[in-house]
Design an enzyme around this catalytic site. Structure first.
Site, PDB file in Angstrom:
ATOM      1  N   HIS A  95       0.846  -1.196   0.000  1.00  0.00           N
ATOM      2  CA  HIS A  95       0.000   0.000   0.000  1.00  0.00           C
ATOM      3  C   HIS A  95       0.879   1.243   0.000  1.00  0.00           C
ATOM      4  O   HIS A  95       1.958   1.270   0.595  1.00  0.00           O
ATOM      5  CB  HIS A  95      -0.921   0.003   1.224  1.00  0.00           C
ATOM      6  CG  HIS A  95      -2.011   1.015   1.151  1.00  0.00           C
ATOM      7  ND1 HIS A  95      -1.808   2.350   1.447  1.00  0.00           N
ATOM      8  CD2 HIS A  95      -3.322   0.903   0.796  1.00  0.00           C
ATOM      9  CE1 HIS A  95      -2.935   3.008   1.288  1.00  0.00           C
ATOM     10  NE2 HIS A  95      -3.878   2.160   0.892  1.00  0.00           N
ATOM     11  N   GLU A 166      -4.012   2.402  -7.055  1.00  0.00           N
ATOM     12  CA  GLU A 166      -4.369   3.484  -6.139  1.00  0.00           C
ATOM     13  C   GLU A 166      -3.534   4.711  -6.477  1.00  0.00           C
ATOM     14  O   GLU A 166      -2.379   4.814  -6.068  1.00  0.00           O
ATOM     15  CB  GLU A 166      -4.157   3.053  -4.690  1.00  0.00           C
ATOM     16  CG  GLU A 166      -2.872   2.258  -4.427  1.00  0.00           C
ATOM     17  CD  GLU A 166      -2.457   2.301  -2.969  1.00  0.00           C
ATOM     18  OE1 GLU A 166      -3.292   2.611  -2.120  1.00  0.00           O
ATOM     19  OE2 GLU A 166      -1.272   2.058  -2.704  1.00  0.00           O
TER      20      GLU A 166
END
Length: 249
Positions: A95, A166
């Site tokens: 992430h 993302e």
């Protein structure tokens, strides 16, 4: 392939405050799961509670990171084996917040993916560019490097790996990439997966993550090559998270 709606709770939630959210998700599961798969990734302290409350509901539970080693002198870290024992079946890796806050490199993410799969965790590997990288026209270059560096051989072999795109500039900012931006980047990621893994790359789900909320979910989830959503803040509200799942219909 059914879309996957995954909730990343990040560093939010206590046992005392999460029970009602988990129960609401459990109660809604028969309806919510008609058209999509669902997953939540709470903090490690809540994995066992979430797994217990959601057992048999069809909503799965994951973790937000794992260490590459099985055990050892790694203070504060958790191994894939520990997370599986706690009740996790999935794990988010790479992430942008971990790449930023902990200096994680794609090579590290790759080793974590290998460790996760050894113990049966399905990895969701995150890739995405910063605002400066996009402004300089390097978004595909950066994401291409991350894909090559983060994914081990065989990642797509059994269609059991997931990618989450993302755009870093859209995470937690309230900004959302345009439908055109998402379509372009997801098409590029698919091309890279096929280039790296051959036809098996077509079976990898590609989630979009970046300020997904009920108001924009339907338009984002209709974009070609979008295989679901990695939802941040909106996953902390049962009403919002379920509305996003409903938008996948």
């Amino acid at each position: 392939m059914r879309q996957l709606i995954a909730g990343n709770w990040k560093m939010n939630g206590l046992r005392s405050t999460s029970e009602s959210l988990l129960q609401a998700l459990r109660d809604a599961a028969p309806h919510a799961l008609r058209n999509c798969d669902m997953l939540i990734c709470p903090p490690a302290t809540l994995i066992a509670q979430a797994a217990s409350v959601l057992a048999g509901s069809g909503i799965e539970v994951g973790a937000q990171d794992c260490h590459m080693a099985r055990s050892g002198a790694h203070t504060g870290d958790l191994s894939a084996e520990m997370l599986v024992e706690a009740g996790a079946h999935w794990v988010i890796l790479g992430h942008s917040e971990r790449r930023r806050d902990h200096g994680e490199l794609s090579e590290t993410v790759r080793e974590k993916v290998i460790a996760a799969r050894q113990f049966g965790l399905t990895p969701i590997v995150c890739v995405g560019e910063t605002e400066d990288e996009r402004a300089s026209g390097r978004e595909t270059e950066i994401v291409g490097w991350q894909i090559k560096g983060s994914l081990p051989d065989g990642f797509a072999a059994d269609s059991n790996g997931v990618i989450a795109y993302e755009p870093v500039w859209a995470i937690g900012t309230g900004r959302t990439a345009t439908v055109e931006d998402v379509a372009m980047m997801h098409a590029f990621i698919r091309e890279e997966l096929v280039r790296q893994f051959g036809e098996a790359g077509r079976g990898v789900r590609i989630l979009y993550g970046g300020s997904v909320k009920p108001e924009n979910a339907a338009s984002l989830l209709r974009v070609p090559e979008v295989g679901g959503a990695l939802v941040g803040g909106a996953s902390l509200s049962a009403q919002d998270f379920l509305a996003i799942a409903e938008a996948s219909a």
